[in-house]
Design an enzyme around this catalytic site. Structure first.
Site, PDB file in Angstrom:
ATOM      1  N   HIS A 272     -52.268  11.189  29.602  1.00  0.00           N
ATOM      2  CA  HIS A 272     -53.162  10.161  29.459  1.00  0.00           C
ATOM      3  C   HIS A 272     -53.702   9.587  30.780  1.00  0.00           C
ATOM      4  CE1 HIS A 272     -50.670   8.959  25.962  1.00  0.00           C
ATOM      5  NE2 HIS A 272     -51.553   9.900  25.456  1.00  0.00           N
ATOM      6  N   GLY A 295     -33.111  -8.484  29.209  1.00  0.00           N
ATOM      7  CA  GLY A 295     -32.163  -8.153  27.792  1.00  0.00           C
ATOM      8  C   GLY A 295     -33.021  -7.058  27.065  1.00  0.00           C
ATOM      9  N   VAL A 298     -32.753  -1.058  26.972  1.00  0.00           N
ATOM     10  CA  VAL A 298     -33.272   0.094  27.620  1.00  0.00           C
ATOM     11  C   VAL A 298     -32.260   1.297  27.662  1.00  0.00           C
ATOM     12  CG1 VAL A 298     -34.379   0.966  29.534  1.00  0.00           C
ATOM     13  CG2 VAL A 298     -34.864  -1.469  28.942  1.00  0.00           C
ATOM     14  N   PRO A 299     -32.411   2.386  27.255  1.00  0.00           N
ATOM     15  CA  PRO A 299     -31.495   3.196  27.205  1.00  0.00           C
ATOM     16  C   PRO A 299     -31.390   3.954  28.700  1.00  0.00           C
ATOM     17  CG  PRO A 299     -33.382   4.155  25.848  1.00  0.00           C
ATOM     18  CD  PRO A 299     -33.687   2.802  26.082  1.00  0.00           C
ATOM     19  N   SER A 301     -31.722   7.189  29.322  1.00  0.00           N
ATOM     20  CA  SER A 301     -32.846   8.060  29.263  1.00  0.00           C
ATOM     21  C   SER A 301     -33.444   8.268  27.612  1.00  0.00           C
ATOM     22  CB  SER A 301     -31.875   9.573  29.602  1.00  0.00           C
ATOM     23  OG  SER A 301     -31.237   9.694  28.240  1.00  0.00           O
TER      24      SER A 301
END
Ligand code: ACO
Ligand code: LMR
Length: 604
Positions: A272, A295, A298-299, A301
């Protein structure tokens, strides 16, 4: 507005992108929408008036318009503009729609709109409180309600990804490809999407992550949100701020793609235009860390994202925030479809009783219905119920022109043909074939030219001059036997009817002022029966609320002469039957009535 789209939302689709529109309609059919999600198409080039699409196994016609203004005027409730114009035109189309007003959402697909223009366009939309999706996007979806163009891919993929009905996740991504991927992941690990938007890949897009997330926060269908950011830009920080300020309270799962960028030496731009980090805080890693800190789920990966989605979803389900979904009934789009060769919009003979414009024949046929031939003509020719004064006028016209004796061109032809032993239909058509610009068929021409003169404020003298330049006699003026001294009482009758029943007759008044001038030159140059009919029909249609464009189309397609054709058919048949009854022999024209002027042949 909490929900972006509902099951009633309708769009105007700018550009006749047939395959994308068909996908929308297949979606509509699948989810059993009552109305198509595309109300109208703007097709600036070409003369077609509609485009045919499949609706299940059936077909529907979607109207085409030359510009957005016409489409919007005809479909004021369509409040979404799907702008599929090229990058050269997309800005103008959007700005025009914003100026016009009445659109809540504008989706822009074009990639590469100059950034200066994109910023101006986005700012104008924001000021007008219009949600812009894109530029450079596949759009968005409110599953079970409304889907933009190609979002979700094929209908099979849509059903597999549970995009045919609302789930509980609010999904926001930049990329369209990953949007589809994530809907699938959410379908497998949770209960699907409640609303999803791919905001677009350009650096300057209209609605940004925070706009969409704040709306989803207010949408009760959305129980948690999934945000897929990417390297570059600082939009994710606005989400972080909103959480800190308590504006967003629903759980968010997020991941910023592009963490690999740190392994390259210098700033790398991904697919993009906006996907390039210009500062450390724009890197995917920095943004992921910052989001984790407030909070957001968020993983570690992208590969862990499905697991986190399942955890958040199951948690909310255990808390009772998310309930069970009853799977809705869906229609199945047939694999093989055949388009129809003919279209009919006026009558239908498939049920127990045939209909005229939807009205069963029995509702207009017998005297107790109070309906006459004028009503039948209004239904079959104009697909409308006309008020009584108008159907009475049509009937008056038909009766008035039914016959004018045996000497007129058409009756004469029909009689000669009948005497040659031909059938009723053969004799009739020879009569009908004489109807044209000199005899009985000057009605369209009269309407066209008088309307032109009136609309352009020509004085009668200017009008005469104009017609002289065109080199044609004024249609609707002049008669072989009728004149000021021998007035045509049919014309008197029609004018009387109009003065008593028409709301107003401006074109007739104008035509009478022209007649004053023509009869001052020669007393047979009266406003004749053709002219009176053509002019009064225009006055009638104007009083009935038709647009000038519609009236011009009636005239151009020969509708007005059709009144004479319909009426005089009665008389011609009468003359043919008369001949048959009288068993008249074949006609031969007397030779002494013909001026023979044939040169002597030279010697062969
Ligand atoms: N506009 C301008 N001038 C005309 C018109 C007209 N509509 N009609 C006749 N004139 C002129 C002629 O040019 C001619 O001029 P000139 O003497 O300077 O040469 C003069 O008037 C003489 O005309 P006539 O010969 O008396 O007219 P004619 O009898 O030949 O024509 C006709 C009758 C055919 C109806 C003619 O007036 C005409 O073409 N009108 C327009 C078409 C029309 O309205 N037809 C429908 C008639 S009603 C019906 O058929 C049901
Ligand atoms: C008609 O109605 O047929 C006419 O007005 C033509 C004519 O010459 O009488």
């Amino acid at each position: 507005m909490a929900a972006l789209f509902t099951k009633e939302t309708q769009a105007i689709f700018w550009n006749n992108n047939v395959s994308a529109i068909q996908r929308m309609l297949d979606y509509d059919y699948t989810i059993q929408r009552a109305t198509p999600s595309v109300a109208a198409i703007v097709a600036p080039t070409g003369d077609a008036k509609f485009q045919i699409f499949f609706w299940g196994a059936d077909e529907i016609m979607i109207p085409l318009y030359k510009n957005t203004a016409e489409a919007k005027k005809a479909h004021p409730n369509a409040d979404v503009l799907l702008n599929f114009a090229s990058f050269r035109t997309a800005y103008d189309v959007t700005m025009e729609a914003l100026e016009m007003g009445g659109f809540n959402t504008i989706m822009i697909t074009a990639e590469g709109i100059p950034e200066r223009l994109a910023r101006k366009m986005n700012a104008t939309a924001r000021a007008a409180n219009v949600t812009v999706i894109g530029p450079a996007t596949v759009g968005g979806i409110a599953p079970g309600a409304f889907k933009i163009a190609n979002v979700g891919g094929t209908i099979e993929n849509i059903v597999n990804s549970k995009l045919h009905r609302a789930g509980s996740c609010g999904l926001v991504t930049r990329s369209g490809g990953l949007f589809n991927e994530l809907s699938n992941i959410v379908a497998i690990n949770a209960d699907g999407i409640a609303e999803g938007v791919a905001i677009g890949g350009d650096r300057f897009v209209g609605s940004v992550f925070i706009d969409n997330l704040l709306r989803m926060q207010d949408n009760p269908e959305v129980k948690y949100m999934l945000l897929l950011g990417e390297v570059g830009g600082i939009e994710e920080y606005k989400v972080i701020d909103a959480i800190k300020e308590g504006k967003i309270t629903k759980p968010i799962i997020a991941w910023c793609i592009g963490t690999i960028a740190k392994y390259y030496d210098s700033g790398v731009q991904f697919g993009h235009a906006g996907a390039s980090a210009n500062a450390t805080r724009e890197t995917a890693e920095a943004k992921n860390n910052a989001m984790r800190e407030v909070g957001i789920h968020v993983p570690n990966s992208f590969n862990d994202l499905p697991k986190v989605i399942a955890e958040v979803y199951n948690d909310l389900k255990a808390q009772g925030v998310i309930g069970e979904i009853t799977e809705p009934q869906i229609n199945v789009v047939p694999k093989v479809r055949k388009s129809k060769q003919f279209i009919c919009t006026i009558s239908d003979d498939r049920g127990d009783e045939a209909t005229y414009a939807g009205f069963p024949i029995s509702s207009v046929a017998t005297p107790d219905t109070g309906k006459g031939i004028g009503d039948v003509i209004a239904l079959l020719w104009f697909k409308k119920q006309y008020p009584k004064w108008a159907t009475d006028f049509i009937e008056t016209v038909i009766k008035t022109v039914a016959d004018h004796g045996p000497a007129v061109s058409g009756a004469h032809n029909a009689k000669v043909t009948a005497r040659a032993g031909k059938s009723v239909v053969e004799s009739l058509v020879t009569g009908l074939l004489t109807i044209g610009p000199r005899f009985g068929g000057a009605i369209d021409g009269a309407a066209e030219h008088f309307k032109y003169a009136y609309d352009n404020n020509l004085t009668p003298a200017e009008f005469l001059n104009h017609m002289k330049k065109l080199g044609i006699p004024i249609p609707g003026i002049g008669h072989r036997i009728k004149s000021l001294r021998n007035p045509d009482l049919r014309v008197v009758g029609l004018k009387k009817f109009a003065s008593e029943h028409f709301p107003s007759t401006p074109l007739l008044e104008y035509a009478l002022s022209v007649e004053q001038l023509t009869t001052s030159k020669k007393d047979n140059l009266i406003l004749n029966v053709d002219g009176t009919i053509g002019i009064l029909m225009v006055d009638m249609w104007r009083a009935l609320g038709y647009s000038e464009e519609e009236i011009n189309e009636f005239i151009a397609s020969g509708t007005l002469n059709a009144f004479f054709i319909a009426g005089r058919t009665i008389g011609f048949i009468g003359h043919v039957l008369d001949e048959k009854r009288l068993a008249m022999p074949m006609y031969r024209h007397p030779m002494d009535d013909i001026l023979y002027q044939v040169d002597e042949a030279e010697e062969i």
